[in-house]
Every structure is written in C-alpha cells, then in structure tokens.
Design a protein around this motif. Structure first.
Motif, mmCIF file in Angstrom:
data_model
loop_
_atom_site.group_PDB
_atom_site.id
_atom_site.type_symbol
_atom_site.label_atom_id
_atom_site.label_comp_id
_atom_site.label_asym_id
_atom_site.label_seq_id
_atom_site.Cartn_x
_atom_site.Cartn_y
_atom_site.Cartn_z
ATOM 1 N N HIS A 75 0.883 -1.108 -0.295
ATOM 2 C CA HIS A 75 -0.275 -0.186 -0.365
ATOM 3 C C HIS A 75 0.794 0.906 -0.561
ATOM 4 C CE1 HIS A 75 -2.779 -3.309 1.324
ATOM 5 N NE2 HIS A 75 -4.144 -1.717 0.825
ATOM 6 N N VAL A 76 2.027 1.579 0.617
ATOM 7 C CA VAL A 76 2.236 2.327 0.840
ATOM 8 C C VAL A 76 3.791 2.726 -0.593
ATOM 9 C CG1 VAL A 76 4.824 3.515 2.259
ATOM 10 C CG2 VAL A 76 3.285 2.450 3.626
ATOM 11 N N ARG A 77 3.932 1.443 -0.746
ATOM 12 C CA ARG A 77 4.651 1.534 -1.847
ATOM 13 C C ARG A 77 3.660 2.269 -3.024
ATOM 14 N NH1 ARG A 77 9.310 -1.326 -4.936
ATOM 15 N NH2 ARG A 77 9.670 -0.619 -7.209
ATOM 16 N N GLU A 119 5.115 -1.858 -14.530
ATOM 17 C CA GLU A 119 5.630 -3.364 -13.467
ATOM 18 C C GLU A 119 4.572 -4.209 -12.480
ATOM 19 O OE1 GLU A 119 7.964 -1.513 -9.882
ATOM 20 O OE2 GLU A 119 6.242 0.077 -9.974
ATOM 21 N N VAL A 120 5.101 -5.051 -12.671
ATOM 22 C CA VAL A 120 3.288 -5.680 -11.627
ATOM 23 C C VAL A 120 4.414 -5.969 -9.749
ATOM 24 C CG1 VAL A 120 2.484 -7.452 -11.850
ATOM 25 C CG2 VAL A 120 3.168 -7.317 -13.348
ATOM 26 N N LEU A 121 3.693 -5.740 -9.282
ATOM 27 C CA LEU A 121 3.746 -5.756 -7.272
ATOM 28 C C LEU A 121 3.310 -7.065 -6.907
ATOM 29 C CD1 LEU A 121 3.516 -1.602 -6.885
ATOM 30 C CD2 LEU A 121 5.609 -3.105 -7.606
ATOM 31 N N PHE A 122 3.877 -8.150 -6.488
ATOM 32 C CA PHE A 122 3.840 -8.771 -5.607
ATOM 33 C C PHE A 122 3.803 -8.310 -3.753
ATOM 34 C CE2 PHE A 122 4.000 -10.513 -9.645
ATOM 35 C CZ PHE A 122 3.419 -11.870 -9.937
ATOM 36 N N THR A 123 3.860 -9.131 -3.206
ATOM 37 C CA THR A 123 4.154 -8.349 -1.388
ATOM 38 C C THR A 123 4.483 -10.292 -0.357
ATOM 39 O OG1 THR A 123 3.603 -7.846 -0.096
ATOM 40 C CG2 THR A 123 1.300 -8.655 -0.960
ATOM 41 N N ASP A 124 4.524 -10.190 -0.078
ATOM 42 C CA ASP A 124 5.217 -11.425 0.253
ATOM 43 C C ASP A 124 3.992 -11.912 1.485
ATOM 44 O OD1 ASP A 124 5.244 -9.389 2.572
ATOM 45 O OD2 ASP A 124 6.608 -10.549 3.758
ATOM 46 N N SER A 125 2.777 -11.463 2.341
ATOM 47 C CA SER A 125 2.035 -11.603 2.891
ATOM 48 C C SER A 125 1.038 -10.674 2.963
ATOM 49 C CB SER A 125 2.548 -12.011 4.478
ATOM 50 O OG SER A 125 3.283 -11.428 5.072
ATOM 51 N N PRO A 126 -0.183 -11.326 3.703
ATOM 52 C CA PRO A 126 -0.898 -10.397 3.852
ATOM 53 C C PRO A 126 -0.247 -9.035 4.562
ATOM 54 C CG PRO A 126 -2.076 -12.147 4.034
ATOM 55 C CD PRO A 126 -0.736 -12.333 4.051
ATOM 56 N N GLU A 128 2.055 -7.704 4.725
ATOM 57 C CA GLU A 128 3.106 -6.686 3.538
ATOM 58 C C GLU A 128 4.123 -6.685 4.528
ATOM 59 O OE1 GLU A 128 0.189 -4.092 1.822
ATOM 60 O OE2 GLU A 128 -1.398 -5.133 1.351
ATOM 61 N N MET A 129 4.972 -7.054 4.722
ATOM 62 C CA MET A 129 6.582 -6.838 5.239
ATOM 63 C C MET A 129 7.757 -6.793 4.190
ATOM 64 S SD MET A 129 5.234 -6.344 8.146
ATOM 65 C CE MET A 129 6.551 -6.623 8.586
ATOM 66 N N ARG A 130 7.319 -7.039 2.623
ATOM 67 C CA ARG A 130 8.215 -6.965 1.565
ATOM 68 C C ARG A 130 7.270 -6.929 0.783
ATOM 69 N NH1 ARG A 130 12.169 -11.737 0.559
ATOM 70 N NH2 ARG A 130 13.044 -9.961 -0.821
ATOM 71 N N VAL A 131 7.888 -5.862 -0.819
ATOM 72 C CA VAL A 131 7.779 -6.209 -1.732
ATOM 73 C C VAL A 131 8.399 -6.694 -3.289
ATOM 74 C CG1 VAL A 131 6.086 -4.119 -3.588
ATOM 75 C CG2 VAL A 131 5.429 -3.766 -0.830
#
Lengths: 191, 51
Positions: A75-77, A119-126, A128-131
């Motif tokens: 969300h921050v990104r 670009e396409v963004l993914f995250t590590d978990s709900p 969202e500790m990493r993007v």
C-alpha cells in the motif's frame, strides 16, 4: 398468499439489481495452459492508501498501525509511486509456470488504443512486510511459490502499475481484452 | 402456522440466493459466487488480499 409471496420476490429483485450496480466488473484471460489472470479492481489510491483517509475508520487505523510496525508496504509503495494500479489475481494450476521480468507487460486493449503496464508488484504476505517488483527482479510463479502472497481465492495477488491517468476513469477501466507480452509462460517446465 | 413458516422459509431462501443472482448478473469474479461473499466480508480488514 399469492400477494404475500410477491413481496419477497420483488425485494429480492431490487436487492439483486442494487448489488449489481454496486459491484465492480472484472476481466479474466488464460495466459497459457495452467496460467490464468483476472483483473479485479482499480485501486482508488486516495481512499485506500492515504493516511488522512485511512485514519477516518477503525480498519484504516489498524492498517496505519501495521505500517508503523513495518508492514503495509505494498500500500505504501502504491501511495509513493504515482500511477494507475489494477489488482490482478494470477492463478497457476498444475504444472503451469509464469516468469515475469522487467520486459514483461500486461497490455490492455480498449479498441482504439492500448495501455501497457510499467511493472507488476507482489508481496510476501497479507501483512505486506516485503514488496517484489518485476522492475527489480524476475518473479517466477508456480503453483507452490511460497515466497509470494496469495489472495483468498487462491491466486497470487499482484498490483499492476500503469502510467498515471492512462486508464479510463471509474468502472470504465475494464478493457475489451488483455494479454501478457514479454512474460514467459511454460507448461510442464517443472515436470 | 404452516403458512407463516412457509413464508419465512421462502424469504430466507431468496435472501440467501440473492448474492448468487447478483453475481450471475454481474459476470462476477470468475463466476464463483462464494468469492463475492469473501470479498464483501473481507474488504474492510483484508483489503486487496480479500479477493
């Protein structure tokens, strides 16, 4: 009795059409055997990521607390990188595999013009500790890619970034069709 | 009494099937009616991950 039965039927129809009006359309397409993508939602950045708006609701305040603890990074990104964003769920079944690098782009076809993703963004978990961004690293999705977070429906949650103000306003963002260019879909690659 | 129970059952049945009807009309997320429910319920707390 007949008159009484008409009341719930009418009520049901009214509810159904109301819910339909409130719903947001989506579009899905097969990218390759075993790989399917579905664009679900255009992110309203001001409502869904801005602290001033989030602070107005209990759920929003919980997300801001999560941000303070180092989460909520997707969300921050999105908030800090202006653009148009669509939530896309990517389903990988069986032996299907999808590889996305910096050259991979989703192309939305609006008939008279095309819009290509950045670009396409993914995250590590709900939490969202990493993007993870395809602009920075190659993302490889298989059925069991534990590194990337899945949505409740079982597909990988992706936020696809497009140039700012490139997508039609409101619910008109749904294209006639879309395709993936530059990505590598491979059926049975791991078999 | 039986008529009252029948009416209540009819209302309950119609209310329960309304989301499926709405989704069918909408084309819905992949046509899976329960995904609509999950999305509706989780939107507040789960956000994008609720899809």
């Amino acid at each position: 009795m007949r008159r009484a039965a008409l009341i719930p039927v009418a009520l049901t129809l009214v509810l159904a059409f109301t819910l339909r009006a409130c719903g947001e359309s989506s579009i899905s397409a097969d990218l390759a055997p075993g790989v399917r993508a579905s664009f679900k939602h255009k992110i309203i950045v001001e409502e869904e990521t801005w602290p001033s708006t989030l602070a107005e609701s209990r759920e929003g305040r919980a997300l801001l607390e999560l941000e303070a603890r180092g989460g909520f990074r997707l969300h921050v990104r999105v908030r800090e990188h202006p653009g148009d964003y669509l939530i896309c769920i990517i389903y990988v079944d069986g032996e299907g595999q999808l590889s996305l690098d910096r050259d991979a782009a989703f192309v939305l076809d609006y008939g008279d013009r095309e819009v290509e993703s950045i670009e396409v963004l993914f995250t590590d978990s709900p939490l969202e500790m990493r993007v993870f961004s395809t602009g920075e690293e190659t993302i490889v999705l298989t059925r069991n890619s534990d590194e990337y977070s899945k949505a409740r429906s079982g597909g990988y949650l992706a936020a696809v970034r497009f140039p700012r103000d490139s997508l039609p306003e409101g619910g008109r963002w749904v294209p006639d069709s879309f395709e993936l260019r530059g990505g590598d879909c491979d059926e049975g690659a791991r078999g | 009494m039986k008529a009252l129970v029948a009416r209540i059952a009819l209302v309950v049945l119609l209310v329960l099937t309304t989301p499926a009807m709405a989704l069918a009309a909408d084309g819905g997320p992949d046509g899976v009616w329960w995904e609509w429910f999950v999305r509706m319920i989780t939107w507040g707390s789960g956000g994008w991950h609720g899809f």
